[in-house]
Design an enzyme around this catalytic site. Structure first.
Site, short mmCIF file in Angstrom:
data_model
loop_
_atom_site.label_atom_id
_atom_site.label_comp_id
_atom_site.label_asym_id
_atom_site.label_seq_id
_atom_site.Cartn_x
_atom_site.Cartn_y
_atom_site.Cartn_z
CG ASP A 1 -1.53 8.06 0.48
OD1 ASP A 1 -0.43 8.10 -0.08
OD2 ASP A 1 -2.50 8.74 0.11
CG ASP B 1 -2.10 2.38 6.47
OD1 ASP B 1 -2.48 3.44 6.98
OD2 ASP B 1 -2.27 2.12 5.27
CG ASP C 1 -1.77 1.19 1.38
OD1 ASP C 1 -2.42 1.57 0.38
OD2 ASP C 1 -1.80 1.78 2.48
#
Length: 271
Positions: free
Chosen positions: A15, A214, A13
């Site tokens: 951001d 996240d 991922d």
């Protein structure tokens, strides 16, 4: 366990994981990106971002040429050497951005849901929302198979909106900052499985996979990985997987690219 030498794919991922959520800094991860590049390990970026944004980031990070997963799996940018694959250079899953936009405009007009899409504003506004430059903000508007929006209604109305989208074959997904509407058939997990199968078909051996994320929208991706790093994030819901065997899953103490580095340190440096 596994090593950096064996056939390996790393899915990440952006951001809040490889990039800092606020500054977009990635330098703490730079040494590992260099080591993986030197070992010819593809680092496959996976994000809600558009392919135009991600191709720019690929170049910035020195990851050009490998596939990437854009728009939460609705778009797969193929590797440069995969020119013989139907659909090159990109595979689109489900209905187009334009068709989704028409659905959303109808729902907003007839059922009075309150939201603002990236199509409703200019690049200067998106730059204010995100902290990006105007030129980078313009890339965020080049959707091909999803719509990004800010929800401006109640939680109750959100539940109704989600149900209406589901009835129409669409899904409503929360990202690090914004919400995303895409075809119900699309997903980071489906896109990752397709890429893994393609590498296996080309090499004759299934690669070992490591995923890093996240947020809740990364859970489907991490579920299909052999090993997963859950980077400490800002989302209250966190990430919860069906199989959280400590031998398979590592939760970091640090956030963003420092957590990314911590996860790679855990699975490689200690072995």
């Amino acid at each position: 366990m596994f090593s950096i030498q064996q056939p390996l794919l790393v899915f990440s991922d952006l951001d809040g994981t490889l990039l800092d959520s606020h500054s977009y800094d990635w330098q703490p991860a730079a040494p590992w990106l260099s080591r993986l590049r030197e070992a010819n390990v593809p680092v496959i970026l996976c994000s809600s971002k558009t392919s135009a944004e991600m191709l720019y980031l690929q170049k910035t990070l020195g990851l050009q040429g490998v596939p990437l997963i854009a728009e939460n799996g609705a778009v797969i940018q193929l590797a440069e050497q995969w020119q013989d694959i139907d659909g090159f250079p990109r595979i689109i899953s489900g209905i187009s951005h334009g068709e989704i936009s028409q659905v959303l405009n109808t729902l907003r007009e007839k059922e009075h849901f309150k939201f603002t899409t990236f199509d409703d504003v200019d690049d200067a506004t998106i730059a204010e929302w995100t902290g990006l430059s105007r030129s980078q903000a313009a890339l965020t508007q080049l959707h091909e198979a999803s719509v990004t929006l800010i929800w401006r209604d109640s939680d109750e109305r959100m539940a109704q909106f989600t149900a209406r989208l589901n009835e129409l074959g669409l899904q409503f997904m929360q990202g690090a900052r914004f919400w995303h509407v895409l075809d119900a058939s699309a997903g980071k997990d489906q896109a990752a499985n397709w890429i893994i199968a393609t590498y296996q078909q080309l090499s004759g051996k299934r690669p070992t996979t490591l995923g890093l994320g996240d947020g809740p929208n990364d859970a489907p991706l991490l579920e299909v990985m052999d090993y997963a790093v859950i980077v400490k994030g800002l989302n209250r819901e966190g990430v919860h997987l069906h199989d959280e065997d400590p031998a398979r899953v590592w939760r970091t103490q640090r956030e963003g690219p420092e957590g990314w580095r911590e996860g790679l340190d855990h699975f490689f440096s200690a072995r």
